[in-house]
Write an enzyme that holds these catalytic residues in place. Structure first.
Site, mmCIF file in Angstrom:
data_model
loop_
_atom_site.group_PDB
_atom_site.id
_atom_site.type_symbol
_atom_site.label_atom_id
_atom_site.label_comp_id
_atom_site.label_asym_id
_atom_site.label_seq_id
_atom_site.Cartn_x
_atom_site.Cartn_y
_atom_site.Cartn_z
ATOM 1 N N ASP A 187 101.265 -6.606 -23.702
ATOM 2 C CA ASP A 187 100.091 -6.706 -24.575
ATOM 3 C C ASP A 187 99.051 -5.625 -24.276
ATOM 4 O O ASP A 187 98.334 -5.176 -25.171
ATOM 5 C CB ASP A 187 99.448 -8.095 -24.427
ATOM 6 C CG ASP A 187 99.160 -8.432 -22.968
ATOM 7 O OD1 ASP A 187 100.108 -8.388 -22.156
ATOM 8 O OD2 ASP A 187 97.997 -8.709 -22.628
ATOM 9 N N ARG A 195 92.216 0.175 -10.038
ATOM 10 C CA ARG A 195 93.592 0.622 -9.816
ATOM 11 C C ARG A 195 93.834 1.929 -10.560
ATOM 12 O O ARG A 195 93.300 2.112 -11.660
ATOM 13 C CB ARG A 195 94.572 -0.437 -10.308
ATOM 14 C CG ARG A 195 94.494 -1.709 -9.499
ATOM 15 C CD ARG A 195 95.505 -2.753 -9.988
ATOM 16 N NE ARG A 195 95.317 -3.991 -9.243
ATOM 17 C CZ ARG A 195 95.335 -5.208 -9.796
ATOM 18 N NH1 ARG A 195 95.551 -5.361 -11.086
ATOM 19 N NH2 ARG A 195 95.149 -6.273 -9.044
ATOM 20 N N ASP A 224 101.005 -5.502 -7.637
ATOM 21 C CA ASP A 224 100.131 -5.942 -8.732
ATOM 22 C C ASP A 224 100.838 -6.002 -10.078
ATOM 23 O O ASP A 224 100.261 -5.694 -11.119
ATOM 24 C CB ASP A 224 98.888 -5.010 -8.863
ATOM 25 C CG ASP A 224 98.195 -4.835 -7.535
ATOM 26 O OD1 ASP A 224 97.985 -5.837 -6.856
ATOM 27 O OD2 ASP A 224 97.882 -3.689 -7.174
ATOM 28 N N GLU A 225 102.105 -6.407 -10.068
ATOM 29 C CA GLU A 225 102.881 -6.440 -11.317
ATOM 30 C C GLU A 225 102.756 -7.779 -12.051
ATOM 31 O O GLU A 225 103.498 -8.040 -12.993
ATOM 32 C CB GLU A 225 104.377 -6.181 -11.026
ATOM 33 C CG GLU A 225 104.699 -4.827 -10.416
ATOM 34 C CD GLU A 225 104.759 -4.893 -8.905
ATOM 35 O OE1 GLU A 225 104.335 -5.918 -8.330
ATOM 36 O OE2 GLU A 225 105.218 -3.916 -8.283
ATOM 37 N N ARG A 268 106.199 -5.225 20.456
ATOM 38 C CA ARG A 268 106.521 -6.456 21.186
ATOM 39 C C ARG A 268 105.361 -7.008 22.019
ATOM 40 O O ARG A 268 105.539 -7.513 23.108
ATOM 41 C CB ARG A 268 107.790 -6.258 22.035
ATOM 42 C CG ARG A 268 109.007 -6.083 21.149
ATOM 43 C CD ARG A 268 110.095 -5.328 21.787
ATOM 44 N NE ARG A 268 109.712 -3.950 22.025
ATOM 45 C CZ ARG A 268 110.466 -3.054 22.630
ATOM 46 N NH1 ARG A 268 111.652 -3.401 23.075
ATOM 47 N NH2 ARG A 268 110.060 -1.823 22.799
ATOM 48 N N GLN A 275 103.297 -7.461 -2.630
ATOM 49 C CA GLN A 275 103.266 -5.999 -2.806
ATOM 50 C C GLN A 275 104.388 -5.522 -3.753
ATOM 51 O O GLN A 275 104.717 -6.251 -4.679
ATOM 52 C CB GLN A 275 103.362 -5.278 -1.450
ATOM 53 C CG GLN A 275 102.091 -5.364 -0.624
ATOM 54 C CD GLN A 275 102.047 -6.570 0.272
ATOM 55 O OE1 GLN A 275 103.041 -6.933 0.855
ATOM 56 N NE2 GLN A 275 100.903 -7.176 0.389
ATOM 57 N N LYS A 283 103.096 -10.805 -10.398
ATOM 58 C CA LYS A 283 104.081 -11.724 -9.796
ATOM 59 C C LYS A 283 103.529 -13.131 -9.681
ATOM 60 O O LYS A 283 104.266 -14.108 -9.786
ATOM 61 C CB LYS A 283 104.489 -11.238 -8.388
ATOM 62 C CG LYS A 283 105.232 -9.921 -8.393
ATOM 63 C CD LYS A 283 105.621 -9.504 -7.002
ATOM 64 C CE LYS A 283 104.465 -9.123 -6.119
ATOM 65 N NZ LYS A 283 103.712 -7.927 -6.545
ATOM 66 N N THR A 309 102.933 -0.011 2.804
ATOM 67 C CA THR A 309 102.466 -1.071 3.685
ATOM 68 C C THR A 309 103.445 -1.142 4.865
ATOM 69 O O THR A 309 104.411 -0.383 4.927
ATOM 70 C CB THR A 309 102.330 -2.410 2.915
ATOM 71 O OG1 THR A 309 101.612 -3.338 3.735
ATOM 72 C CG2 THR A 309 103.677 -2.999 2.512
ATOM 73 N N GLY A 332 97.469 -9.979 -3.313
ATOM 74 C CA GLY A 332 96.564 -10.747 -4.162
ATOM 75 C C GLY A 332 97.332 -11.214 -5.377
ATOM 76 O O GLY A 332 97.870 -10.396 -6.115
ATOM 77 N N HIS A 333 97.469 -12.508 -5.524
ATOM 78 C CA HIS A 333 98.164 -13.060 -6.690
ATOM 79 C C HIS A 333 97.185 -13.879 -7.511
ATOM 80 O O HIS A 333 96.516 -14.752 -6.975
ATOM 81 C CB HIS A 333 99.323 -13.968 -6.248
ATOM 82 C CG HIS A 333 100.475 -13.212 -5.669
ATOM 83 N ND1 HIS A 333 101.569 -13.818 -5.111
ATOM 84 C CD2 HIS A 333 100.703 -11.890 -5.568
ATOM 85 C CE1 HIS A 333 102.414 -12.897 -4.696
ATOM 86 N NE2 HIS A 333 101.907 -11.718 -4.959
#
Ligand code: IMP
Length: 429
Positions: free
Chosen positions: A331, A303, A13-14, A142, A222, A16, A237, A40-41
Site C-alpha cells: 500500500d 529510516r 523492519d519488514e 566466554r 532484525q 514481522k 548486528t 522493535g516489533h
C-alpha cells in the site's frame, strides 16, 4: 502439525511483528531466538498499538506459550518494563518462559556500545546503543553471564564481581567512568528475583512440543543482511537473524524446521550506517518515508528508504531456504509513479553473479534496474490478490518469478485485517 520460522528478508523492519501476531494465533508456541531489545516489533490491533522489543509478539495470545531462546541478549530491566507496559494495555497475557542459556545485557554493555561507537568516528556502525554488540562479544569471549547464573544469587555475585573489574579496565581505556559493583549488584539482584520464575528448561519443553507435532512459530528479529555472517559486514548486528539462527538459538535441529517464510517490504529500508545500493536520497525516498511512517520503533531514527532490491532478496531466499514470501507494505507504494526494482549489481562494468563482499565493493557497485508501472489509490481494503490493481498484481508476480519463490501472504496495511492469504499450504501445511 509443523514448525515455521519467520525471518526478515532484508535489513530489518519488514513488518514481522504484524505477521507474528497474525500467525501467532495459529501456533501453540512462539519462540524468539536471536538479538535483544535492539529489535522493535509493532502490532496494531483494532486501532491499538503494541510495541515490542524483547517480548515475542505471540504474548498477546493467551493460549500461546512464548519463549525467549538461548541465542538471545536479554536486558532484564527492559524486559520487566515491557511486560509491565504490555500488561497495562492487555491485563491477560500468554505464558512466557526464558532459556537459562540466554545472555544478560548489563549497563556496562550499553556504556561500552556508546564508547566504542564514539571511538569508531567516521566508521561508526550506527548501532541502537542497546549494548548488543558488547554483550555478544562477552559471549564469544566466554565471560558473559547467562540467565541460568543470573537467577542464582550466589553464582551471580561471584561472576558479576569478576566481570565488572575486567570491564572497568576497558571502560576507562575508552575514556568512560567505571561502574560501581555494589549498586549494580543490588539493582540487578532485584530484577533477577523477579525474573527467576520465568527461567526454565525451555529446550526440553520445545523439543517435546516439536516431537508432539505442535505448531511452533520461530520469530526472527532484525533481518538477513544484518546477520553477522551473511550481512553487509561490518555494518551488521552481532547475532544470527537468519533462519539458521533459529536452530542455534533454540536447540531445535535443522530437520525440525519445516517451513521458512521471509518477510520483505515492497521497497527497502535500513537504519544505521552501511551499504544500500538502491537508496533514494531524493523526493521519492522522502515520499516513501512519509507514506510508510518510516521511523525506527526502537530509536525513532528516520529510516533510509530505497527501491526494492531483488538481487539481495533472491540471495535472502537462498540463505534462508525460503519456502514462501510475505510481501508487506504494498500500500505504501501507491502514488509514487513508476516503480523500480534492482535486478543485479554491476561492479567495474561487470554484472556480478552474487552480492559484493567488501564495503569498498558495495560502495563502488551500481544497481541495475527494471522499471514497472505503479498504482495509485487506497488499496488497503483488498482482501484477495485479485482485488489489487492489475499493476500491483503484476509487481507481485514479477517479484515471485525473479526470486523463484511464491507469496504466502501479502500485506496492504498495518492492521491484522489488512492481510491477503495467497497460499496457506506455504504456512503450516
Ligand atoms: P546493534 O544491533 O544495536 O548492534 O546495531 C547494529 C546495526 O543493526 C545497526 O545498523 C542497527 O541500526 C541495526 N539494527 C539492529 N536491530 C535492528 C532492527 O531491529 N531493525 C533494523 N535495524 C536494526
Amino acid at each position: 502439525m509443523s514448525t515455521l520460522v519467520i525471518i526478515g528478508a532484508q535489513w530489518g523492519d519488514e513488518a514481522k511483528g504484524k505477521m507474528v501476531d497474525v500467525l501467532g494465533s495459529e501456533a501453540e508456541l512462539v519462540v524468539r531466538y536471536s538479538g535483544g531489545n535492539n529489535a522493535g516489533h509493532t502490532v496494531i490491533r483494532d486501532g491499538e498499538t503494541f510495541k515490542f522489543h524483547l517480548v515475542p509478539a505471540g504474548i498477546l495470545h493467551t493460549e500461546v506459550t512464548s519463549i525467549l531462546g538461548g541465542g538471545m541478549a536479554i536486558c532484564p530491566k527492559s524486559l520487566l518494563e515491557e511486560l509491565e507496559q504490555t500488561r497495562k494495555q492487555q491485563p491477560e497475557l500468554g505464558r512466557l518462559i526464558i532459556s537459562p542459556a540466554a545472555h544478560v545485557v548489563f549497563p556496562y554493555h550499553k556504556l561500552l556500545d556508546q564508547l566504542e561507537e564514539s571511538a569508531r568516528g567516521d566508521n561508526k556502525i550506527g548501532t541502537t546503543s542497546r549494548g548488543i554488540g558488547p554483550m555478544y562479544t562477552d559471549k564469544v569471549q566466554r565471560v558473559g553471564i547467562r540467565m541460568g547464573e543470573f537467577v542464582r544469587p550466589d553464582v551471580f555475585k561471584e561472576r558479576l564481581k569478576t566481570v565488572v573489574e575486567f570491564k572497568n579496565r576497558l571502560i576507562q581505556l575508552l575514556g568512560g567512568e567505571p561502574i560501581e559493583f555494589e549498586p549494580l549488584f543490588e539493582e540487578y539482584s532485584q530484577y533477577a528475583a523477579q525474573l527467576a520464575p520465568y527461567v526454565v528448561d525451555t529446550e526440553s519443553e520445545l523439543q517435546d512440543a516439536v516431537q508432539a507435532g505442535k505448531q511452533v512459530l520461530f520469530e526472527g528479529a532484525q533481518g538477513t543482511f544484518l546477520d553477522l555472517d551473511h550481512g553487509t559486514y561490518p555494518y551488521v548486528t552481532s547475532s544470527h537473524p537468519t533462519a539458521g539462527g533459529a536452530c542455534l538459538g533454540t536447540g531445535v535441529g535443522p530437520r525440525d524446521i519445516h517451513h521458512a517464510l521471509g518477510v520483505a517490504k515492497a521497497y527497502t529500508t535500513r537504519v544505521g550506517e552501511g551499504p544500500f545500493p538502491t537508496e533514494l536520497d531524493n523526493e521519492i525516498g522522502q515520499q516513501i518515508r512519509d507514506q510508510g511512517h518510516e521511523y525506527g520503533t526502537t530509536t525513532g531514527r528516520p529510516r533510509r528508504c530505497g527501491w526494492l532490491d531483488l538481487a539481495a532478496l533472491k540471495a535472502s531466499c537462498r540463505i534462508n531456504s525460503l519456502s514462501g514470501l510475505i510481501l508487506t507494505r504494498i500500500d505504501v507504494l501507491s502514488g509514487v509513479g513508476d516503480i523500480k526494482v534492482c535486478t543485479g549489481y554491476k561492479l567495474n562494468g561487470e554484472l556480478l553473479k552474487g552480492l559484493p563482499y567488501t564495503t569498498a565493493d558495495w560502495a563502488a557497485c551500481e544497481a541495475v534496474y527494471e522499471t514497472l508501472p505503479g498504482w495509485s489509490g487506497d488499496i488497503s481494503g483488498s482482501r484477495s490478490r485479485e482485488d489489487l490493481p492489475q499493476t500491483a498484481q503484476d509487481f507481485v508476480s514479477f517479484v515471485e518469478d525473479f526470486c523463484g519463490v511464491k507469496s504466502a501472504i501479502l500485506s496492504v496495511g498495518p492492521d491484522r485485517k489488512e492481510t491477503i492469504f495467497c497460499d496457506r499450504s506455504l504456512l503450516w501445511g
